[in-house]
Design a protein around this motif. Structure first.
Motif, short mmCIF file in Angstrom:
data_model
loop_
_atom_site.label_atom_id
_atom_site.label_comp_id
_atom_site.label_asym_id
_atom_site.label_seq_id
_atom_site.Cartn_x
_atom_site.Cartn_y
_atom_site.Cartn_z
N VAL A 233 0.84 -1.19 0.00
CA VAL A 233 0.00 0.00 0.00
C VAL A 233 0.88 1.24 0.00
O VAL A 233 0.70 2.16 -0.79
CB VAL A 233 -0.97 0.00 1.22
CG1 VAL A 233 -1.77 1.29 1.27
CG2 VAL A 233 -1.87 -1.21 1.17
N ASN A 234 1.85 1.22 0.92
CA ASN A 234 2.82 2.32 1.00
C ASN A 234 4.06 1.79 1.71
O ASN A 234 4.03 0.73 2.34
CB ASN A 234 2.21 3.55 1.70
CG ASN A 234 1.79 3.23 3.12
OD1 ASN A 234 2.59 2.77 3.92
ND2 ASN A 234 0.52 3.48 3.43
N PRO A 235 5.18 2.53 1.63
CA PRO A 235 6.41 2.02 2.24
C PRO A 235 6.31 1.77 3.75
O PRO A 235 6.84 0.77 4.24
CB PRO A 235 7.44 3.11 1.93
CG PRO A 235 6.93 3.76 0.68
CD PRO A 235 5.42 3.73 0.83
N ALA A 236 5.64 2.61 4.48
CA ALA A 236 5.53 2.43 5.93
C ALA A 236 4.76 1.15 6.27
O ALA A 236 5.18 0.37 7.13
CB ALA A 236 4.87 3.65 6.57
N GLN A 237 3.62 0.96 5.60
CA GLN A 237 2.82 -0.24 5.84
C GLN A 237 3.61 -1.48 5.45
O GLN A 237 3.61 -2.48 6.16
CB GLN A 237 1.51 -0.14 5.04
CG GLN A 237 0.76 -1.43 4.82
CD GLN A 237 1.19 -2.15 3.53
OE1 GLN A 237 1.55 -1.53 2.54
NE2 GLN A 237 1.19 -3.46 3.58
N PHE A 238 4.31 -1.42 4.32
CA PHE A 238 5.06 -2.58 3.85
C PHE A 238 6.21 -2.91 4.80
O PHE A 238 6.48 -4.09 5.06
CB PHE A 238 5.60 -2.34 2.44
CG PHE A 238 6.22 -3.56 1.85
CD1 PHE A 238 5.42 -4.61 1.42
CD2 PHE A 238 7.59 -3.68 1.72
CE1 PHE A 238 5.97 -5.76 0.88
CE2 PHE A 238 8.16 -4.82 1.19
CZ PHE A 238 7.35 -5.86 0.76
N ALA A 239 6.84 -1.91 5.37
CA ALA A 239 7.92 -2.14 6.33
C ALA A 239 7.39 -2.90 7.55
O ALA A 239 8.04 -3.83 8.05
CB ALA A 239 8.56 -0.82 6.75
N LEU A 240 6.22 -2.50 8.05
CA LEU A 240 5.62 -3.20 9.19
C LEU A 240 5.25 -4.64 8.82
O LEU A 240 5.50 -5.58 9.59
CB LEU A 240 4.38 -2.46 9.68
CG LEU A 240 4.63 -1.11 10.36
CD1 LEU A 240 3.31 -0.40 10.64
CD2 LEU A 240 5.43 -1.32 11.63
N ASP A 241 4.66 -4.83 7.64
CA ASP A 241 4.30 -6.18 7.20
C ASP A 241 5.54 -7.04 7.03
O ASP A 241 5.55 -8.22 7.39
CB ASP A 241 3.52 -6.12 5.88
CG ASP A 241 2.13 -5.53 6.05
OD1 ASP A 241 1.63 -5.48 7.20
OD2 ASP A 241 1.54 -5.11 5.03
N ALA A 242 6.60 -6.47 6.49
CA ALA A 242 7.85 -7.22 6.29
C ALA A 242 8.43 -7.63 7.65
O ALA A 242 8.92 -8.76 7.79
CB ALA A 242 8.85 -6.39 5.50
N GLN A 243 8.37 -6.76 8.64
CA GLN A 243 8.85 -7.13 9.97
C GLN A 243 8.07 -8.30 10.54
O GLN A 243 8.64 -9.20 11.16
CB GLN A 243 8.78 -5.92 10.92
CG GLN A 243 9.81 -4.87 10.65
CD GLN A 243 9.65 -3.66 11.56
OE1 GLN A 243 8.68 -3.55 12.31
NE2 GLN A 243 10.60 -2.76 11.48
N THR A 244 6.77 -8.31 10.35
CA THR A 244 5.94 -9.42 10.82
C THR A 244 6.34 -10.72 10.12
O THR A 244 6.46 -11.77 10.76
CB THR A 244 4.45 -9.11 10.57
OG1 THR A 244 4.12 -7.91 11.28
CG2 THR A 244 3.56 -10.26 11.02
N ASP B 150 10.72 -17.46 13.85
CA ASP B 150 10.05 -18.42 14.73
C ASP B 150 10.04 -19.81 14.12
O ASP B 150 10.29 -20.80 14.81
CB ASP B 150 8.62 -17.98 15.03
CG ASP B 150 8.55 -16.75 15.94
OD1 ASP B 150 9.56 -16.41 16.57
OD2 ASP B 150 7.45 -16.14 15.99
N LEU B 151 9.74 -19.90 12.82
CA LEU B 151 9.74 -21.20 12.15
C LEU B 151 11.13 -21.83 12.14
O LEU B 151 11.27 -23.05 12.32
CB LEU B 151 9.21 -21.06 10.73
CG LEU B 151 7.71 -20.83 10.60
CD1 LEU B 151 7.35 -20.48 9.16
CD2 LEU B 151 6.93 -22.05 11.05
N ALA B 152 12.15 -21.02 11.93
CA ALA B 152 13.52 -21.55 11.95
C ALA B 152 13.85 -22.11 13.33
O ALA B 152 14.45 -23.21 13.44
CB ALA B 152 14.52 -20.45 11.57
N LEU B 153 13.46 -21.43 14.39
CA LEU B 153 13.71 -21.92 15.74
C LEU B 153 12.92 -23.19 16.02
O LEU B 153 13.42 -24.13 16.65
CB LEU B 153 13.37 -20.84 16.77
CG LEU B 153 14.30 -19.63 16.76
CD1 LEU B 153 13.76 -18.55 17.71
CD2 LEU B 153 15.72 -20.02 17.11
#
Length: 117
Positions: A26-37, A44-47
């Motif tokens: 949608v926008n860079p800020a939203q995408f940054a948050l989604d990417a962090q998630t 978590d899956l790797a652990l």
């Protein structure tokens, strides 16, 4: 997770792989948050995988506890290799015999059956 007990010229997802979900840009800020998630979920899956596959016996337990999926050639193959490596030759033979019973419709299946023999 990719098992390294067979030679391959490509990456494979023997356990796990593509996770569900899609994040629309949608926008860079939203995408940054989604990417962090997404990064946190991947970590978590790797652990979880490190804990699940801590050694060969626990890996073998996992592989032999999975019900072979119809038409999925590799379930019996991986379980057969793992049980053979842990010394359970009767289970290894039974699982690899199932690999040999498959209709080898592709060259890679023929090669895998030759290895199973």
């Amino acid at each position: 997770m990719m098992w390294l007990w067979q030679e391959r010229d490509h990456l494979a997802f023997d356990v796990g792989g593509c996770e569900p979900g899609f994040e629309r840009f949608v926008n860079p800020a939203q995408f940054a948050l989604d990417a962090q998630t997404l990064v946190r979920r991947a970590a978590d899956l790797a652990l979880e995988n490190r804990a699940r596959f801590i050694d060969l016996p626990s890996t073998t337990d996992f592989l032999t506890s999975q019900k072979p999926r119809p038409g999925y050639f590799w379930d019996n193959c991986h379980a057969g290799i793992a049980t053979g490596l842990t010394g359970d030759t009767s289970t290894a033979r039974r699982r690899l015999d199932r690999v040999l019973a498959e209709d080898a419709f592709a060259p890679w299946m023929v090669r895998t059956q030759e290895s199973a023999r």
